[in-house]
Design a protein around this motif. Structure first.
Motif, PDB file in Angstrom:
ATOM      1  N   PHE A 176       0.937  -1.244  -0.049  1.00 25.07           N
ATOM      2  CA  PHE A 176       0.003  -0.141   0.087  1.00 25.07           C
ATOM      3  C   PHE A 176       0.842   1.245   0.018  1.00 25.07           C
ATOM      4  CE2 PHE A 176      -4.338  -1.527   0.896  1.00 25.07           C
ATOM      5  CZ  PHE A 176      -3.985  -3.041   1.183  1.00 25.07           C
ATOM      6  N   ASN A 191       0.351  -4.219  -5.766  1.00 22.90           N
ATOM      7  CA  ASN A 191       0.297  -2.872  -5.420  1.00 22.90           C
ATOM      8  C   ASN A 191      -1.116  -2.602  -5.300  1.00 22.90           C
ATOM      9  OD1 ASN A 191       3.055  -2.097  -5.183  1.00 22.90           O
ATOM     10  ND2 ASN A 191       2.979  -2.712  -7.440  1.00 22.90           N
ATOM     11  N   VAL A 192      -1.440  -1.768  -4.128  1.00 20.80           N
ATOM     12  CA  VAL A 192      -2.766  -0.876  -3.910  1.00 20.80           C
ATOM     13  C   VAL A 192      -2.250   0.513  -3.728  1.00 20.80           C
ATOM     14  CG1 VAL A 192      -4.877  -0.548  -2.971  1.00 20.80           C
ATOM     15  CG2 VAL A 192      -3.872  -2.737  -2.840  1.00 20.80           C
ATOM     16  N   HIS A 193      -2.387   1.265  -4.762  1.00 20.95           N
ATOM     17  CA  HIS A 193      -2.074   2.495  -4.620  1.00 20.95           C
ATOM     18  C   HIS A 193      -3.366   3.543  -4.707  1.00 20.95           C
ATOM     19  CE1 HIS A 193       2.064   1.558  -5.055  1.00 20.95           C
ATOM     20  NE2 HIS A 193       2.030   1.389  -6.396  1.00 20.95           N
TER      21      HIS A 193
ATOM     22  N   LEU B 194     -10.783  -4.380  -2.108  1.00 24.15           N
ATOM     23  CA  LEU B 194      -9.121  -4.900  -1.442  1.00 24.15           C
ATOM     24  C   LEU B 194      -9.235  -6.405  -1.470  1.00 24.15           C
ATOM     25  CD1 LEU B 194      -8.842  -2.301   1.459  1.00 24.15           C
ATOM     26  CD2 LEU B 194      -7.756  -2.361  -0.499  1.00 24.15           C
ATOM     27  N   SER B 197      -8.016  -7.663  -4.591  1.00 28.09           N
ATOM     28  CA  SER B 197      -6.729  -7.396  -4.645  1.00 28.09           C
ATOM     29  C   SER B 197      -5.904  -8.493  -3.912  1.00 28.09           C
ATOM     30  CB  SER B 197      -6.390  -6.036  -4.118  1.00 28.09           C
ATOM     31  OG  SER B 197      -5.073  -5.938  -4.052  1.00 28.09           O
TER      32      SER B 197
END
Lengths: 209, 209
Positions: A176, A191-193, B194, B197
């Motif tokens: 993150f 990836n979590v942007h 999320l 993800s």
DNA sequence: TAGATTGTTAATCGATTAACAATC
DNA sequence: TAGATTGTTAATCGATTAACAATC
């Protein structure tokens, strides 16, 4: 493990199939055809059949797909039939939000430690998960087999902590932090942007895609 | 607003260009060529030039791109030269994490209200942003021009609240709920799922992409 | 001017859609 | 069996990469 290489686009769609099938299962729907599912999900039936056939024939001509079976199979493909142990690095709001999110636990992602640099958080715990100090991380990873690390800390911290993680056998990073981590070949990253996601929304708002 | 339609793939890459250019700017780098940037970002120089040329010629033959200028231009394209007012629906951990995230504020996304169903949160505030009850939402939206709503509540609640939002002129939804909202044509959405993800990460871990 | 690098066209690659024979 | 629907091949579409003339 797999014979042919599955494209990224397909992998991205699998969790969405899984979600829809889960919903259908709850509604006690027994079977579904690719064309029914395509209407529901707003994709083409052709794409559904192509996607699923990457992994083998889950359907039956003249019948369609058995919802329960397909749900289970996609779950297996996604690795949801296993359990994973996880640590969260960064006990800020986002880290705590992840730690509190019980749904992950139910899917087999067990969070067993949270780490932070802030000494005031030392000894505190979130949902019985202890918050420890980052300088204890190496030792902790030595004593516990951890599969996944979620990085919910600033970019600079993430870059620093990454080698500690990989040196201790962590194989997957849920990142993150606002940075592209430089990692060994055999480490997988997702990836979590969030800020980039918000920028995309802003773009759409201004250009009305 | 735009002449030609920009592909989704390009829009997705813009925030990443923006981030790298911001970093270069901080390092006081004045100019950069597509090939230097390509090495830095791990993409092809060709793609960079193609992407940028969707929006006009920002570079100069024999010189490359002026970092500051390009940064600003991409910012404009992304709509970061404007300010937006935002509400957060759902004051759980994730909603509060977003509310606490000061960086959004700096980029022009001003959070002016948080809403929840839990009466115990009524009157509480996060970073001086008041938490209000969802039944006050309609009135609040009538009195305040809001551009963006972030949905950080369970799927069922998100489905219920969506029409209230769109009826009151909200044009953009940042959706963290595990559902595909059914919205009017002119509303833009950006989904952040999320759990999906995490499932992708799990897939990668099991198949070692 | 010579060298560097863009902007842009053409070629390639990959992903999506269409079509239909196979088969339940 | 006839009808429905998959699995799969072929056609289309879109995105990426390569190449190079234009130009700073």
């Amino acid at each position: 493990m797999e014979e042919r290489e599955i494209s990224k686009a397909v992998v991205k769609r699998l969790p969405r199939y899984y979600r829809y099938l889960g919903n259908l299962l709850e509604e006690k729907v027994e079977r579904i055809s690719s064309s029914e599912l395509s209407r529901l999900m707003n994709v083409t039936a052709s794409q559904i059949r192509q996607d699923l056939n990457n992994f083998g024939g889950f359907g039956q001509q003249g019948y369609g797909y058995n919802v329960k079976h397909l749900y289970k199979e996609i779950g297996k493909i996604l690795g949801l039939d296993k359990t994973y142990s996880m640590v969260i690095i960064g006990a800020g709001n986002l880290g705590q939000a992840l730690a509190n999110y019980v749904r992950f636990e139910k899917r087999g992602f067990r969070i067993i430690g949270i780490f932070d640099v802030n000494p005031r958080l030392s000894g505190v715990s979130v949902r019985r998960i202890p918050i420890m100090m980052i300088d204890e991380l190496g030792e902790f990873l030595g004593n516990n087999k951890i599969d996944i690390a979620a990085l919910t800390l600033p970019a600079s911290g993430a870059e620093e902590v990454a080698p500690i993680l990989t040196d201790h056998g962590i194989k997957a990073i849920w990142n993150f932090a606002h940075t592209d981590l430089h990692l060994p070949e055999d480490i997988v990253v997702e990836n979590v942007h969030l800020s980039e996601s918000l920028m995309q929304l802003s773009y759409k708002l201004n250009h009305m895609i």
